[in-house]
Design a protein around this motif. Structure first.
Motif, mmCIF file in Angstrom:
data_model
loop_
_atom_site.group_PDB
_atom_site.id
_atom_site.type_symbol
_atom_site.label_atom_id
_atom_site.label_comp_id
_atom_site.label_asym_id
_atom_site.label_seq_id
_atom_site.Cartn_x
_atom_site.Cartn_y
_atom_site.Cartn_z
ATOM 1 N N ARG A 60 -35.596 -7.350 39.795
ATOM 2 C CA ARG A 60 -37.005 -7.114 40.087
ATOM 3 C C ARG A 60 -37.810 -7.122 38.786
ATOM 4 N NH1 ARG A 60 -38.643 -1.767 39.412
ATOM 5 N NH2 ARG A 60 -36.942 -0.295 38.960
ATOM 6 N N GLU A 61 -39.063 -7.531 38.905
ATOM 7 C CA GLU A 61 -39.958 -7.542 37.760
ATOM 8 C C GLU A 61 -40.431 -6.126 37.484
ATOM 9 O OE1 GLU A 61 -44.081 -9.680 36.185
ATOM 10 O OE2 GLU A 61 -43.303 -10.122 38.212
ATOM 11 N N LEU A 62 -40.522 -5.759 36.220
ATOM 12 C CA LEU A 62 -40.913 -4.416 35.820
ATOM 13 C C LEU A 62 -42.392 -4.367 35.426
ATOM 14 C CD1 LEU A 62 -37.863 -3.472 33.534
ATOM 15 C CD2 LEU A 62 -38.130 -3.060 35.996
ATOM 16 N N ASN A 63 -43.058 -3.264 35.844
ATOM 17 C CA ASN A 63 -44.407 -3.038 35.345
ATOM 18 C C ASN A 63 -44.323 -2.380 33.966
ATOM 19 O OD1 ASN A 63 -43.990 -0.241 35.684
ATOM 20 N ND2 ASN A 63 -44.775 -0.321 37.803
ATOM 21 N N GLU A 64 -45.428 -2.053 33.372
ATOM 22 C CA GLU A 64 -45.425 -1.558 31.992
ATOM 23 C C GLU A 64 -44.626 -0.268 31.850
ATOM 24 O OE1 GLU A 64 -48.578 -0.336 28.453
ATOM 25 O OE2 GLU A 64 -49.228 -1.632 30.107
ATOM 26 N N ASN A 65 -44.844 0.697 32.770
ATOM 27 C CA ASN A 65 -44.115 1.964 32.687
ATOM 28 C C ASN A 65 -42.619 1.759 32.898
ATOM 29 O OD1 ASN A 65 -46.364 3.551 32.146
ATOM 30 N ND2 ASN A 65 -46.855 3.794 34.329
ATOM 31 N N GLU A 66 -42.289 0.887 33.836
ATOM 32 C CA GLU A 66 -40.872 0.607 34.102
ATOM 33 C C GLU A 66 -40.225 -0.079 32.896
ATOM 34 O OE1 GLU A 66 -40.894 0.017 38.965
ATOM 35 O OE2 GLU A 66 -41.473 -1.639 37.649
ATOM 36 N N ARG A 67 -40.984 -0.904 32.233
ATOM 37 C CA ARG A 67 -40.463 -1.568 31.030
ATOM 38 C C ARG A 67 -40.156 -0.544 29.946
ATOM 39 N NH1 ARG A 67 -43.701 -6.600 28.809
ATOM 40 N NH2 ARG A 67 -41.835 -6.616 27.482
ATOM 41 N N ILE A 68 -41.033 0.432 29.791
ATOM 42 C CA ILE A 68 -40.811 1.468 28.781
ATOM 43 C C ILE A 68 -39.513 2.221 29.075
ATOM 44 C CG2 ILE A 68 -41.689 3.687 27.919
ATOM 45 C CD1 ILE A 68 -44.535 2.495 28.255
ATOM 46 N N THR A 80 -34.077 10.068 26.958
ATOM 47 C CA THR A 80 -34.753 11.253 26.428
ATOM 48 C C THR A 80 -36.200 10.922 26.107
ATOM 49 O OG1 THR A 80 -34.185 10.738 24.144
ATOM 50 C CG2 THR A 80 -32.568 12.021 25.414
ATOM 51 N N GLN A 81 -36.948 11.961 25.843
ATOM 52 C CA GLN A 81 -38.342 11.748 25.469
ATOM 53 C C GLN A 81 -38.433 10.992 24.146
ATOM 54 O OE1 GLN A 81 -40.951 12.549 27.499
ATOM 55 N NE2 GLN A 81 -42.143 11.334 26.032
ATOM 56 N N VAL A 82 -37.465 11.269 23.284
ATOM 57 C CA VAL A 82 -37.446 10.563 21.991
ATOM 58 C C VAL A 82 -37.284 9.059 22.215
ATOM 59 C CG1 VAL A 82 -36.155 10.250 19.834
ATOM 60 C CG2 VAL A 82 -36.532 12.551 20.741
ATOM 61 N N SER A 83 -36.347 8.679 23.103
ATOM 62 C CA SER A 83 -36.125 7.251 23.370
ATOM 63 C C SER A 83 -37.321 6.625 24.076
ATOM 64 C CB SER A 83 -34.848 7.040 24.180
ATOM 65 O OG SER A 83 -34.936 7.674 25.432
ATOM 66 N N ILE A 84 -37.991 7.449 24.932
ATOM 67 C CA ILE A 84 -39.196 6.930 25.601
ATOM 68 C C ILE A 84 -40.307 6.697 24.575
ATOM 69 C CG2 ILE A 84 -41.075 7.552 27.174
ATOM 70 C CD1 ILE A 84 -38.986 8.876 28.975
ATOM 71 N N ASN A 85 -40.470 7.643 23.678
ATOM 72 C CA ASN A 85 -41.491 7.476 22.622
ATOM 73 C C ASN A 85 -41.186 6.268 21.740
ATOM 74 O OD1 ASN A 85 -42.868 9.715 23.537
ATOM 75 N ND2 ASN A 85 -41.880 11.139 22.096
ATOM 76 N N HIS A 86 -39.894 6.107 21.447
ATOM 77 C CA HIS A 86 -39.482 4.941 20.643
ATOM 78 C C HIS A 86 -39.804 3.646 21.379
ATOM 79 C CE1 HIS A 86 -36.083 2.948 18.096
ATOM 80 N NE2 HIS A 86 -37.286 2.470 17.813
ATOM 81 N N ALA A 87 -39.530 3.624 22.690
ATOM 82 C CA ALA A 87 -39.818 2.436 23.506
ATOM 83 C C ALA A 87 -41.318 2.152 23.513
ATOM 84 C CB ALA A 87 -39.301 2.643 24.925
ATOM 85 N N LYS A 88 -42.131 3.231 23.661
ATOM 86 C CA LYS A 88 -43.590 3.042 23.642
ATOM 87 C C LYS A 88 -44.044 2.473 22.304
ATOM 88 C CE LYS A 88 -44.963 6.680 26.900
ATOM 89 N NZ LYS A 88 -45.663 7.980 27.040
ATOM 90 N N GLU A 89 -43.425 2.993 21.214
ATOM 91 C CA GLU A 89 -43.780 2.523 19.879
ATOM 92 C C GLU A 89 -43.473 1.027 19.730
ATOM 93 O OE1 GLU A 89 -42.612 3.447 15.211
ATOM 94 O OE2 GLU A 89 -41.808 4.713 16.813
ATOM 95 N N ILE A 90 -42.296 0.613 20.244
ATOM 96 C CA ILE A 90 -41.930 -0.822 20.190
ATOM 97 C C ILE A 90 -42.941 -1.650 20.968
ATOM 98 C CG2 ILE A 90 -40.238 -2.519 20.989
ATOM 99 C CD1 ILE A 90 -38.059 -0.437 20.360
ATOM 100 N N MET A 91 -43.281 -1.207 22.156
ATOM 101 C CA MET A 91 -44.234 -1.942 22.991
ATOM 102 C C MET A 91 -45.602 -2.025 22.305
ATOM 103 S SD MET A 91 -42.913 -2.954 25.972
ATOM 104 C CE MET A 91 -44.242 -2.953 27.163
ATOM 105 N N GLU A 92 -46.041 -0.900 21.737
ATOM 106 C CA GLU A 92 -47.349 -0.882 21.073
ATOM 107 C C GLU A 92 -47.382 -1.818 19.870
ATOM 108 O OE1 GLU A 92 -48.009 3.194 20.176
ATOM 109 O OE2 GLU A 92 -48.487 3.742 22.264
ATOM 110 N N LYS A 93 -46.258 -1.857 19.123
ATOM 111 C CA LYS A 93 -46.180 -2.752 17.961
ATOM 112 C C LYS A 93 -46.286 -4.203 18.404
ATOM 113 C CE LYS A 93 -43.600 0.007 14.596
ATOM 114 N NZ LYS A 93 -42.314 0.142 13.849
ATOM 115 N N GLN A 94 -45.605 -4.507 19.501
ATOM 116 C CA GLN A 94 -45.633 -5.894 19.980
ATOM 117 C C GLN A 94 -47.025 -6.256 20.479
ATOM 118 O OE1 GLN A 94 -43.289 -7.810 19.209
ATOM 119 N NE2 GLN A 94 -42.036 -6.106 18.484
ATOM 120 N N LEU A 95 -47.686 -5.289 21.137
ATOM 121 C CA LEU A 95 -49.046 -5.554 21.596
ATOM 122 C C LEU A 95 -49.971 -5.790 20.414
ATOM 123 C CD1 LEU A 95 -49.351 -2.970 24.506
ATOM 124 C CD2 LEU A 95 -49.396 -5.456 24.721
#
Length: 580
Positions: A525-533, A546-561
């Motif tokens: 299935r295709e993931l939306n933004e939150n699911e991708r994080i 963990t919240q740490v891994s979620i924050n890291h994922a958000k940071e990666i996404m933000e960098k790519q954006l």
């Protein structure tokens, strides 16, 4: 729409391995496929590989099902459409709909836009549309046999035409060689029979035959064999004509004399007398000829008859060997003479062919030298470009080299042998890729090459199977950046375990394995933004998100954006930075 921005738009798979039903719609740019190991990511690539002409096998069919089905809808460019038409495929639409079915009875059906095609035709067609970069492609890169073809992709039209001319030269040389071999083989076979041919020629030549001689000899034989009978009849005829008072000539003489005496009484008797006189002259002529024949017959003896018989026997023996008539025997003699001359003297045709071969070889090497010079120029530019790409992929000390050697062999690709070499550290010598490249290095070298080759291949879709193998940290981030850059002009579909690569994608699919009714099934299935994080966080930390891994994922996404907005450094800037 951008000429290069075409793609695999839709993919449908049914009953392929553990995939029951799959229906995906892809974006134009960068697509990431993620999921746990064994979830079925590679199966999706197997489905795509079916659509580009790879072979199917029974193990692909889902357990308990009778057949599998695969369908892909590809948007194509005008250049690709033109290329397909040049290959003999009548394509008028801007899309290709490729379907393929395969059942347990090994029955297969392939259609392109509703028209049935063979597997080989599908493969030839799709080579111009999609490039699946997996382990096989890595092996091709390491194999120096493929390097010349890779280099030649950069030839301009003049270079491609010159390569065609070289191939044409080789074909012409082969054709002339076949003709020369045929003549030399014929000469060798005749040479083995030379003694026989000379015997046959002498046997015929010694007899000194003349046309119609056999008919004349048969006539002579009849006369000689019947000479006694002929002599007897001729003697008797001669006597009847002129000997004694009762001979024909004597009788005609008396008749003529009586009519001459009556000629004074009437002209009629005079005319009759003249006619009889004419008959007398003709009979005398016959009598003279008969006497001559009698003389000839009297000269006949047994020796002459024997000589004629022997001559006839010799001719008949030759007829049994060489022909039914003297004409056929003499024709065979001429053929033998031609064969002997072919053996004993230089053959004009053979000499002409050898001269033609020399000229073709000379032309081949002239064209080969020109082509080699073009390749040298391309190699120089390619080396610099690949070096830039390697620097951009965190191989800052790496140097790429195209080794071009010349040889005297005649091959369809010209006089060059090409091998890609590399050194990854300062102070090292250049070595073949196969001897120096680790798994991570091979992946990056492949990506560097594909980035450059995509500019000349006109490929719409590049599919990478775990390009992140063997790399991590800053290196994988740079690979992600390079894939993002490459996706501006070419659709990228990438199976990955890397959070940086997944975070760089425009679109992400999650591939998950589930069990339903005691059957294992792959779901996508295709993931939306939150699911991708959350999925990127899972890749980072495993199932224990963990919240740490979620924050890291958000940071990666933000960098790519942010990178998407700011854009990537151009190769020229990177190269300038490297030199400074």
């Amino acid at each position: 729409m951008n000429e290069r921005k075409r793609m695999l738009r839709e993919l449908r798979l049914n009953n392929l391995a553990i995939i029951k039903n799959l229906d995906l719609e892809f974006s134009k740019n960068f697509v990431a496929l993620t999921g746990e190991t064994g979830a079925g990511k590679s199966i999706i690539l197997d489905g795509i590989s079916l659509l580009i002409g790879e072979r199917s096998h029974l193990e692909m069919i889902r357990n308990g099902e009778e057949s599998l089905f695969a369908e892909g809808i590809f948007e194509i460019t005008e250049k690709q459409k033109k290329r397909l038409n040049e290959l003999g495929f009548e394509i008028n639409d801007d899309e290709l709909i490729v379907t393929r079915t395969f059942d347990k009875n090994s029955k297969s059906k392939i259609t392109v836009n509703g028209t049935r095609v063979t597997l080989s035709k599908l493969k030839e067609m799709m080579e111009n549309i999609i490039d699946l970069v997996g382990q096989h492609e890595h092996q091709s890169l390491l194999n120096s046999e493929f390097h010349l073809n890779l280099l030649d992709r950069f030839l301009d039209d003049a270079g491609k035409n010159l390569l065609k001319e070289v191939k044409k030269n080789v074909d012409e040389i082969k054709k002339v060689n076949l003709k020369i071999e045929k003549i030399e083989e014929q000469k060798a076979k005749l040479l083995e029979k030379k003694d026989v041919l000379e015997f046959q020629f002498n046997e015929i030549n010694d007899l000194d035959l003349k046309i119609n001689e056999d008919s004349e000899l048969e006539e002579e034989y009849k006369i000689l064999f019947n000479s006694g009978k002929i002599s007897e009849k001729l003697e008797e005829s001669s006597q009847w004509l002129k000997e004694g008072d009762f001979s024909i000539l004597s009788a005609l003489g008396k008749v003529r004399k009586n009519l001459e005496q009556l000629s004074d009484l009437s002209e009629i008797y005079g005319e009759l007398s003249e006619k009889v006189e004419s008959i007398v002259y003709e009979v005398e002529e016959v009598s003279y000829s008969i006497n001559n024949f009698i003389g000839d017959v009297e000269e006949v003896n047994d020796t002459k008859l024997e000589k004629v018989v022997k001559r006839i026997d010799k001719i008949n023996k030759l007829k049994l060997k060489y022909g039914a008539t003297i004409g056929e025997i003499l024709e065979y003699k001429d053929k033998i003479l031609k064969d002997l001359n072919f053996i004993n003297f230089e053959n004009d045709e053979l000499e002409n062919l050898k001269e033609e071969k020399k000229e073709l070889i000379k032309k081949y090497f002239e064209n080969g030298e020109k082509l080699s010079e073009m390749r040298e120029n391309i190699a120089c530019a390619l080396q610099n470009t690949i070096d830039i790409q390697l620097y951009d992929l965190n191989m800052e000390s790496a140097k790429f080299q195209v080794s071009i050697q010349k040889n005297n062999e005649i091959t369809p690709n010209g006089i060059n042998k090409v091998e890609f070499l590399i050194k990854t550290n300062v102070g090292e010598n250049f070595k073949p890729l196969v001897k120096i490249a680790s798994g991570g290095e091979v992946s990056r070298i492949m990506l560097a090459l594909k980035t450059v080759f995509s500019e000349v291949d006109n490929i719409s879709v590049l599919i990478f199977d775990e390009i992140d193998t063997g790399i991590s940290g800053e290196t994988v981030r740079k690979v992600a950046q390079k894939l993002k850059e490459l996706s501006k002009n070419t659709q990228i579909i990438c199976v990955t375990h890397s959070p940086q690569i997944a975070g760089s994608a425009n679109q992400q699919f999650l591939i998950k394995k589930e069990i339903e009714n005691n059957f294992t099934e792959t779901k996508v299935r295709e993931l939306n933004e939150n699911e991708r994080i959350r999925e990127i966080a899972r890749i980072i930390s495993g199932d224990n998100i963990t919240q740490v891994s979620i924050n890291h994922a958000k940071e990666i996404m933000e960098k790519q954006l942010k990178k998407k907005k700011d854009g990537c450094l151009k190769w020229e800037k990177i190269w300038k930075k490297k030199k400074n």
